[in-house]
Design a protein around this motif. Structure first.
Motif, PDB file in Angstrom:
ATOM      1  N   GLY A 190       3.848  58.473   2.631  1.00 47.35           N
ATOM      2  CA  GLY A 190       3.416  57.480   1.653  1.00 47.35           C
ATOM      3  C   GLY A 190       4.444  57.237   0.571  1.00 47.35           C
ATOM      4  O   GLY A 190       4.714  56.087   0.186  1.00 47.35           O
ATOM      5  N   GLU A 191       5.037  58.323   0.100  1.00 49.54           N
ATOM      6  CA  GLU A 191       6.012  58.219  -0.982  1.00 49.54           C
ATOM      7  C   GLU A 191       7.257  57.438  -0.544  1.00 49.54           C
ATOM      8  O   GLU A 191       7.719  56.533  -1.240  1.00 49.54           O
ATOM      9  N   VAL A 192       7.789  57.782   0.612  1.00 45.89           N
ATOM     10  CA  VAL A 192       8.983  57.090   1.102  1.00 45.89           C
ATOM     11  C   VAL A 192       8.662  55.616   1.360  1.00 45.89           C
ATOM     12  O   VAL A 192       9.424  54.727   0.966  1.00 45.89           O
ATOM     13  N   LEU A 193       7.516  55.362   1.983  1.00 46.17           N
ATOM     14  CA  LEU A 193       7.117  53.981   2.247  1.00 46.17           C
ATOM     15  C   LEU A 193       6.982  53.193   0.938  1.00 46.17           C
ATOM     16  O   LEU A 193       7.462  52.054   0.825  1.00 46.17           O
ATOM     17  N   GLY A 194       6.359  53.806  -0.062  1.00 41.62           N
ATOM     18  CA  GLY A 194       6.216  53.155  -1.369  1.00 41.62           C
ATOM     19  C   GLY A 194       7.556  52.883  -2.027  1.00 41.62           C
ATOM     20  O   GLY A 194       7.783  51.804  -2.591  1.00 41.62           O
ATOM     21  N   MET A 195       8.467  53.863  -1.950  1.00 44.36           N
ATOM     22  CA  MET A 195       9.808  53.688  -2.528  1.00 44.36           C
ATOM     23  C   MET A 195      10.561  52.568  -1.801  1.00 44.36           C
ATOM     24  O   MET A 195      11.234  51.753  -2.414  1.00 44.36           O
ATOM     25  N   VAL A 196      10.453  52.544  -0.477  1.00 44.75           N
ATOM     26  CA  VAL A 196      11.131  51.519   0.322  1.00 44.75           C
ATOM     27  C   VAL A 196      10.583  50.132  -0.035  1.00 44.75           C
ATOM     28  O   VAL A 196      11.348  49.193  -0.289  1.00 44.75           O
ATOM     29  N   ILE A 197       9.264  49.988  -0.069  1.00 44.90           N
ATOM     30  CA  ILE A 197       8.647  48.691  -0.375  1.00 44.90           C
ATOM     31  C   ILE A 197       9.003  48.247  -1.795  1.00 44.90           C
ATOM     32  O   ILE A 197       9.433  47.115  -2.016  1.00 44.90           O
ATOM     33  N   GLY A 198       8.826  49.163  -2.756  1.00 48.72           N
ATOM     34  CA  GLY A 198       9.118  48.826  -4.151  1.00 48.72           C
ATOM     35  C   GLY A 198      10.578  48.447  -4.358  1.00 48.72           C
ATOM     36  O   GLY A 198      10.893  47.479  -5.071  1.00 48.72           O
ATOM     37  N   THR A 199      11.473  49.184  -3.728  1.00 44.10           N
ATOM     38  CA  THR A 199      12.902  48.886  -3.851  1.00 44.10           C
ATOM     39  C   THR A 199      13.240  47.571  -3.160  1.00 44.10           C
ATOM     40  O   THR A 199      13.978  46.737  -3.695  1.00 44.10           O
ATOM     41  N   ALA A 200      12.693  47.371  -1.969  1.00 42.96           N
ATOM     42  CA  ALA A 200      12.958  46.137  -1.217  1.00 42.96           C
ATOM     43  C   ALA A 200      12.468  44.904  -1.975  1.00 42.96           C
ATOM     44  O   ALA A 200      13.084  43.835  -1.893  1.00 42.96           O
ATOM     45  N   LEU A 201      11.379  45.062  -2.718  1.00 41.07           N
ATOM     46  CA  LEU A 201      10.835  43.935  -3.477  1.00 41.07           C
ATOM     47  C   LEU A 201      11.465  43.807  -4.866  1.00 41.07           C
ATOM     48  O   LEU A 201      11.107  42.923  -5.641  1.00 41.07           O
ATOM     49  N   GLY A 202      12.387  44.723  -5.187  1.00 43.44           N
ATOM     50  CA  GLY A 202      13.064  44.675  -6.478  1.00 43.44           C
ATOM     51  C   GLY A 202      12.196  45.075  -7.650  1.00 43.44           C
ATOM     52  O   GLY A 202      12.444  44.682  -8.792  1.00 43.44           O
TER      53      GLY A 202
END
Length: 183
Positions: free
Chosen positions: A58-70
């Motif tokens: 969950g944490e990695v997925l959240g970091m990836v999504i949040g970073t990808a969306l800026g």
């Protein structure tokens, strides 16, 4: 299924073969709660690793999504924490649903088993990510980001492990899950 082989070492402390008299454990007696019993570091490590797996996904997925969306740090961390809880609970529910529980029963077991553990892990690993200089701003292609995250997960595991040992020893946390998982 009142008795499981892995509980044989718990019996001298209880002298109650059918695991009766555990109603004082917040309603877990109906789930075959095991009450206060010696808990091994291996059992606690296994429960902690299980929890860490869901948190990490969950944490990695959240970091990836949040970073990808800026997104900034705060919304990214909120998403990562929310997904860590979702995946942590989902892993526990998957196992107990296989044991024949309804979705509602499985959700109650997961909430009882994982809430404290996930909460501690999230506070520790997100706190570390925030205090490691540049880790949150490093980006997904950065060794600093992934190194800091791996370090954060290691520290979260080491902090949560003894806490889980204590919780399981009280007949709570992953002790609730063991009534459904092991034969």
């Amino acid at each position: 299924m009142a008795e499981h082989d892995h509980h044989a070492h718990h019996q001298p402390a209880h002298h109650q073969p059918a695991h009766t008299g555990h109603g004082e454990h917040a309603g877990h007696g109906a789930h075959g709660g095991h009450g206060p019993a010696p808990t091994t570091w291996k059992t606690a490590a296994s429960a902690t690793l299980h929890c860490l797996t869901g948190c990490a996904i969950g944490e990695v997925l959240g970091m990836v999504i949040g970073t990808a969306l800026g997104w900034g740090n705060l919304p990214t961390i909120i998403l990562a924490v929310a997904l860590a809880f979702v995946f942590g609970y989902a892993l526990t529910m998957r196992g107990v649903l296989k044991a024949g529980l309804t979705f509602g029963q499985a959700l109650k077991v997961a909430l009882a088993a994982d809430t404290v553990s996930i909460m501690i892990m999230e506070i520790v690993d997100n706190g570390i990510m925030l205090v490691v200089p540049g880790a949150m701003d490093a980006g997904l292609a950065s060794g600093l980001f992934w190194g800091a995250l791996a370090f954060a997960f290691l520290v979260a595991f080491l902090v949560t492990w003894p806490i889980n040992k204590w919780i399981i020893g009280k007949g709570k946390g992953h002790a609730v899950v063991h009534a459904y998982h092991h034969h």
